[in-house]
Write an enzyme that holds these catalytic residues in place. Structure first.
Site, short mmCIF file in Angstrom:
data_model
loop_
_atom_site.label_atom_id
_atom_site.label_comp_id
_atom_site.label_asym_id
_atom_site.label_seq_id
_atom_site.Cartn_x
_atom_site.Cartn_y
_atom_site.Cartn_z
N LYS A 54 14.81 -33.64 11.63
CA LYS A 54 14.86 -34.87 12.43
C LYS A 54 13.45 -35.43 12.64
CE LYS A 54 19.14 -33.58 14.72
NZ LYS A 54 19.79 -32.84 15.79
N GLN A 98 18.71 -30.70 21.76
CA GLN A 98 19.42 -30.01 20.67
C GLN A 98 20.41 -29.00 21.24
OE1 GLN A 98 19.04 -30.62 17.23
NE2 GLN A 98 20.81 -29.27 17.10
N ASP A 121 22.35 -39.41 21.08
CA ASP A 121 23.45 -38.58 20.58
C ASP A 121 24.80 -39.14 21.04
OD1 ASP A 121 23.01 -36.52 18.83
OD2 ASP A 121 22.46 -35.05 20.37
#
Ligand code: NAD
Length: 296
Positions: A54, A98, A121
């Site tokens: 990422k 994460q 997200d």
């Protein structure tokens, strides 16, 4: 019929190109550089790989990447303080914590502490509610990538029968909402669904997000249907480690009209959509027009 392969790797490259173009314009015309902050707690090897990837792709499209690596025994209070600092940092437009988090941390609490406008997200309860009511939101990256590929392949999805296999909060449920938003007739199948093969046989669009290697067989697929395989399963075959999806690619590609491979299908689209969401968040934060074709 031998299915057309939907090349997610190539499609993700075009998404990243579009993102890079928008980033360049934002820098030049508005003096703003989109920034994505990724928070990693602990040393889960798969998470470390994802976070590295990422960060690398964020920089490649010209955005700022901020990585926060915290010890596995970081307290909830300390993690909340990091998120809060990022919420208040005007240079950070997207925040990603994460997952999975170590067991002593409450994932829901942490995710819902992210500013919903920076929740790239799309897991914050506000974004879930906005998506569910058809309002502008941050959309979870994997289902957004699937939707982009479906729209690219079909144009309009209106009136199509879609079956989503899996009802997780990160893939199955938001995928179903997105397909409903595009006027599909949507069925969500799951581990308790009776006669899954028969349900899948009705579908013009099948999205498999189960986490079971090659479970969906070719004779479940309606002739000519489009199959999107979200699954990523590591298996051993002929003494070698292999990555396979939730769909039995060999038999399904004999029946489907189009199918995503694993690897090289949905996977590459997920990070591309994370970058797209970060640009979208940056534009919204600055009151600028949103990039076209990068949102739901
Ligand atoms: P999950 O474990 O949270 O959910 C799996 C879902 O499948 C559940 O809702 C369950 O009801 C359903 N299910 C389980 N067994 C079933 C069965 N026998 N029949 C029908 N339904 C069944 O998983 P998830 O997070 O949604 O991920 C699903 C898969 O997608 C995994 O392989 C995961 O690795 C992969 N994934 C890929 C990406 C990507 O970027 N490509 C992103 C997220 C997840």
């Amino acid at each position: 019929m031998t299915a057309q392969i939907i090349d997610g790797k190539a499609f993700a490259a075009t998404v990243r190109e579009k993102v890079a173009g928008h980033v360049a314009r934002l820098k030049e015309e508005n003096n703003v550089t989109p920034g994505l902050a990724v928070v990693l707690v602990g040393e889960d090897p798969a998470s470390q790989v994802y976070v590295r990837s990422k960060g690398k792709q964020t920089v490649e499209v010209g955005m700022n990447s901020y990585e926060h690596k915290l010890d596995a025994d970081t307290s909830e209070e300390d993690l909340l303080a990091v998120v809060n600092k990022l919420n208040n940092d005007p240079d950070v437009h997207g925040i990603l914590v994460q997952l999975p988090l170590p067991d002593h941390l409450n994932e829901d609490l942490i995710i819902n502490s992210i500013d919903p406008a920076k929740d790239v997200d799309g897991f914050h309860i506000s974004n879930v509610g906005l998506l569910g009511t058809g309002q502008k939101s941050m959309v979870p990256c994997t289902p957004l990538g699937c939707l982009m590929m479906l729209r690219d392949h079909h144009g309009s999805l209106s009136g199509m029968d879609a079956v989503v296999i899996g009802r997780s909060n990160i893939v199955g449920k938001p995928m179903a909402q997105l397909l409903l938003g595009d006027s599909c007739t949507v069925t969500i199948a799951h581990s308790r669904t009776k006669d899954l093969p028969e349900v899948v046989r009705r579908a013009d669009i099948v999205v498999a997000a189960v986490g079971r290697p090659e479970m969906v067989l070719g004779d479940w697929i309606k002739e000519g249907a489009t199959v999107i395989d979200v699954g990523i399963n590591r298996i051993e075959r002929d003494g070698k480690n292999k990555l396979v999806g939730d769909v039995d690619f060999a038999s399904a590609s004999e029946r489907a009209g189009a199918i995503t491979p694993v690897p090289g299908g949905v996977g590459p689209m997920t990070i591309a959509c994370l970058l797209a969401n970060t640009v979208t968040a940056c534009c919204r934060a600055n009151g600028l027009a949103e990039p076209e074709g990068l949102t739901a």
